[in-house]
Write a protein that holds these residues in place. Structure first.
Motif, PDB file in Angstrom:
ATOM      1  N   PHE A   1       0.881  -1.160   0.000  1.00 27.07           N
ATOM      2  CA  PHE A   1       0.000   0.000   0.000  1.00 27.07           C
ATOM      3  C   PHE A   1       0.917   1.208   0.000  1.00 27.07           C
ATOM      4  O   PHE A   1       1.676   1.411   0.942  1.00 27.07           O
ATOM      5  CB  PHE A   1      -0.900   0.000   1.242  1.00 27.07           C
ATOM      6  CG  PHE A   1      -1.929   1.103   1.246  1.00 27.07           C
ATOM      7  CD1 PHE A   1      -3.218   0.862   0.800  1.00 27.07           C
ATOM      8  CD2 PHE A   1      -1.605   2.372   1.700  1.00 27.07           C
ATOM      9  CE1 PHE A   1      -4.172   1.872   0.808  1.00 27.07           C
ATOM     10  CE2 PHE A   1      -2.548   3.388   1.708  1.00 27.07           C
ATOM     11  CZ  PHE A   1      -3.840   3.134   1.253  1.00 27.07           C
TER      12      PHE A   1
ATOM     13  N   LEU B   1      -1.954  -6.981   0.618  1.00 27.18           N
ATOM     14  CA  LEU B   1      -2.950  -6.280   1.417  1.00 27.18           C
ATOM     15  C   LEU B   1      -3.883  -7.277   2.092  1.00 27.18           C
ATOM     16  O   LEU B   1      -4.431  -8.163   1.448  1.00 27.18           O
ATOM     17  CB  LEU B   1      -3.747  -5.314   0.542  1.00 27.18           C
ATOM     18  CG  LEU B   1      -2.925  -4.245  -0.172  1.00 27.18           C
ATOM     19  CD1 LEU B   1      -3.847  -3.329  -0.956  1.00 27.18           C
ATOM     20  CD2 LEU B   1      -2.080  -3.461   0.808  1.00 27.18           C
TER      21      LEU B   1
ATOM     22  N   THR C   1      -9.834  -0.752  -1.645  1.00 25.00           N
ATOM     23  CA  THR C   1      -8.861  -1.364  -2.552  1.00 25.00           C
ATOM     24  C   THR C   1      -9.454  -2.513  -3.366  1.00 25.00           C
ATOM     25  O   THR C   1      -8.771  -3.084  -4.194  1.00 25.00           O
ATOM     26  CB  THR C   1      -7.644  -1.892  -1.766  1.00 25.00           C
ATOM     27  OG1 THR C   1      -8.082  -2.932  -0.890  1.00 25.00           O
ATOM     28  CG2 THR C   1      -6.978  -0.784  -0.982  1.00 25.00           C
TER      29      THR C   1
ATOM     30  N   TRP D   1      -1.738  -1.287  -3.896  1.00 26.05           N
ATOM     31  CA  TRP D   1      -2.563  -0.105  -4.142  1.00 26.05           C
ATOM     32  C   TRP D   1      -1.702   1.130  -3.949  1.00 26.05           C
ATOM     33  O   TRP D   1      -0.877   1.174  -3.048  1.00 26.05           O
ATOM     34  CB  TRP D   1      -3.712  -0.089  -3.142  1.00 26.05           C
ATOM     35  CG  TRP D   1      -4.857   0.778  -3.552  1.00 26.05           C
ATOM     36  CD1 TRP D   1      -5.070   2.076  -3.201  1.00 26.05           C
ATOM     37  CD2 TRP D   1      -5.952   0.391  -4.365  1.00 26.05           C
ATOM     38  NE1 TRP D   1      -6.234   2.515  -3.758  1.00 26.05           N
ATOM     39  CE2 TRP D   1      -6.806   1.502  -4.475  1.00 26.05           C
ATOM     40  CE3 TRP D   1      -6.297  -0.792  -5.018  1.00 26.05           C
ATOM     41  CZ2 TRP D   1      -7.978   1.482  -5.214  1.00 26.05           C
ATOM     42  CZ3 TRP D   1      -7.472  -0.815  -5.746  1.00 26.05           C
ATOM     43  CH2 TRP D   1      -8.298   0.307  -5.838  1.00 26.05           C
TER      44      TRP D   1
END
Length: 138
Positions: free
Chosen positions: A25, A68, A121, A128
């Motif tokens: 991220f 993630l 996301t 992301w």
């Protein structure tokens, strides 16, 4: 608006490559000012908020390393001139570097209560990137 900067572009770049890609991220500062960023997320049971990452203009940093684990992340950012990127999801923060468990009773526990904006996301995203921009440089 009175000096507030709005989030104009929230970009996502999912890894769609034939070779394995890093999964992270990331936050990018596409403004002309230094920006301080905090992040909040949940593992499905417990909330954590942490900060601060300081990004120079045109700089990017990884806030979460690896694949993630959540679909939703929450971000609050402010620049050195008082502009903010904020939202309606309230989390605990501190003026200094922090990692805070939980999002309840912020004031009682000696923390600030700050509004974060939500980043969705998607269910299958592995990485992301959020792009922060200001109104004069979309």
């Amino acid at each position: 608006m009175s000096g507030k900067i709005s989030l104009l572009l929230l970009g996502a770049f999912a890894a769609v490559q034939s070779a394995p890609a890093l999964a992270d991220f990331r936050m990018c500062n596409n403004t002309t000012n230094r920006v301080s960023v905090s992040l909040a997320y949940t593992d499905g049971q417990a909330w954590v908020s942490e900060g601060w990452w300081n990004l120079k203009p045109s700089d990017c940093d990884t806030l979460v390393r690896g694949a993630l684990a959540a679909q939703f992340y929450y971000v609050y950012a402010m620049d050195e001139r008082g502009g903010e990127w904020k939202g309606k999801a309230f989390m605990c923060t501190s003026d200094r570097e922090f990692k805070i468990d939980g999002r309840q009773d912020c004031f009682v526990r000696g923390y600030d209560r700050t509004g974060f904006f939500e980043v969705d996301t998607g269910k299958d995203a592995k990485n992301w990137t959020v792009q922060l921009t200001d109104p004069t440089n979309p």
